[in-house]
Design a protein around this motif. Structure first.
Motif, PDB file in Angstrom:
ATOM      1  N   ARG A  95       0.839  -1.205   0.000  1.00 55.12           N
ATOM      2  CA  ARG A  95       0.000   0.000   0.000  1.00 55.12           C
ATOM      3  C   ARG A  95       0.870   1.251   0.000  1.00 55.12           C
ATOM      4  O   ARG A  95       0.636   2.189  -0.762  1.00 55.12           O
ATOM      5  N   GLY A  98       2.608   1.664  -3.429  1.00 59.14           N
ATOM      6  CA  GLY A  98       1.668   2.121  -4.454  1.00 59.14           C
ATOM      7  C   GLY A  98       1.250   3.562  -4.262  1.00 59.14           C
ATOM      8  O   GLY A  98       1.249   4.358  -5.208  1.00 59.14           O
ATOM      9  N   CYS A 101       4.016   6.092  -5.022  1.00 57.69           N
ATOM     10  CA  CYS A 101       4.345   6.247  -6.443  1.00 57.69           C
ATOM     11  C   CYS A 101       3.256   6.972  -7.230  1.00 57.69           C
ATOM     12  O   CYS A 101       3.492   7.396  -8.360  1.00 57.69           O
ATOM     13  N   ARG A 108       8.715   6.709  -8.347  1.00 57.27           N
ATOM     14  CA  ARG A 108       8.663   5.672  -9.388  1.00 57.27           C
ATOM     15  C   ARG A 108      10.071   5.330  -9.856  1.00 57.27           C
ATOM     16  O   ARG A 108      10.394   4.168 -10.097  1.00 57.27           O
ATOM     17  N   VAL A 136      -0.747  -1.257  -7.308  1.00 57.68           N
ATOM     18  CA  VAL A 136       0.629  -0.796  -7.078  1.00 57.68           C
ATOM     19  C   VAL A 136       1.359  -0.701  -8.413  1.00 57.68           C
ATOM     20  O   VAL A 136       1.980   0.325  -8.723  1.00 57.68           O
ATOM     21  N   ASN A 139       0.066   2.244 -10.370  1.00 54.57           N
ATOM     22  CA  ASN A 139       0.573   3.540  -9.905  1.00 54.57           C
ATOM     23  C   ASN A 139       2.028   3.765 -10.286  1.00 54.57           C
ATOM     24  O   ASN A 139       2.446   4.905 -10.472  1.00 54.57           O
TER      25      ASN A 139
END
Length: 148
Positions: A95, A98, A101, A108, A136, A139
């Motif tokens: 979580r 994700g 990002c 990222r 995730v 994202n």
């Protein structure tokens, strides 16, 4: 159509206009060390800490500091670990990754350059985590400008 960015890197000059950003950075100072201590002593508070940080990662203002302070890297290393990590901890770690990002290319880049994508994808094998792993990956990938 221009992309809406919820958070950008601030220059030192711009930070002067936003003292709250400095306060956030101070809050995260040393947090990675605390997480490592919780992990190495197998503290029962590790899952609670991960959950609280994952909840915090929903706030766009906290995403960049998570990456800059090493919090994101800690949880990336955790999900890539060969050690036995409980599903509850993995869930909150994913979580956090994700959320961190989402709309944050800097984070990222940490995931991609650290080759953590396959470590994230491997958790698709756990039926309890499938519903988390897919967003995730989304994202991390959506609107990411990094091309290798």
């Amino acid at each position: 159509m221009a992309k809406t960015r919820y958070q950008t890197s601030l220059t030192a000059e711009a930070e002067g206009d936003y003292p709250s950003f400095k306060q956030v950075n101070v809050l995260f100072e040393g947090l990675q060390d605390i997480l490592y201590r919780l992990w190495t002593c197998r503290s029962s508070f590790m899952v609670q800490a991960a959950e609280a940080l994952a909840n915090g990662s929903r706030n766009p203002l906290w995403r960049l500091p998570y990456g800059q302070s090493g919090v994101l890297t800690f949880f990336l290393q955790l999900i890539a670990s060969k050690e036995d990590v409980g599903t509850g901890l993995l869930l909150h770690a994913l979580r956090l990754i994700g959320n961190s990002c989402a709309d944050t290319d800097e984070n990222r880049t940490i995931v991609v350059k650290g080759n953590y994508t396959s470590a994230i994808i491997q958790h698709l094998l756990n039926p309890e985590l499938i519903k988390i792993v897919i967003p995730v990956i989304y994202n991390i990938c959506i609107d990411f400008g990094e091309v290798n």
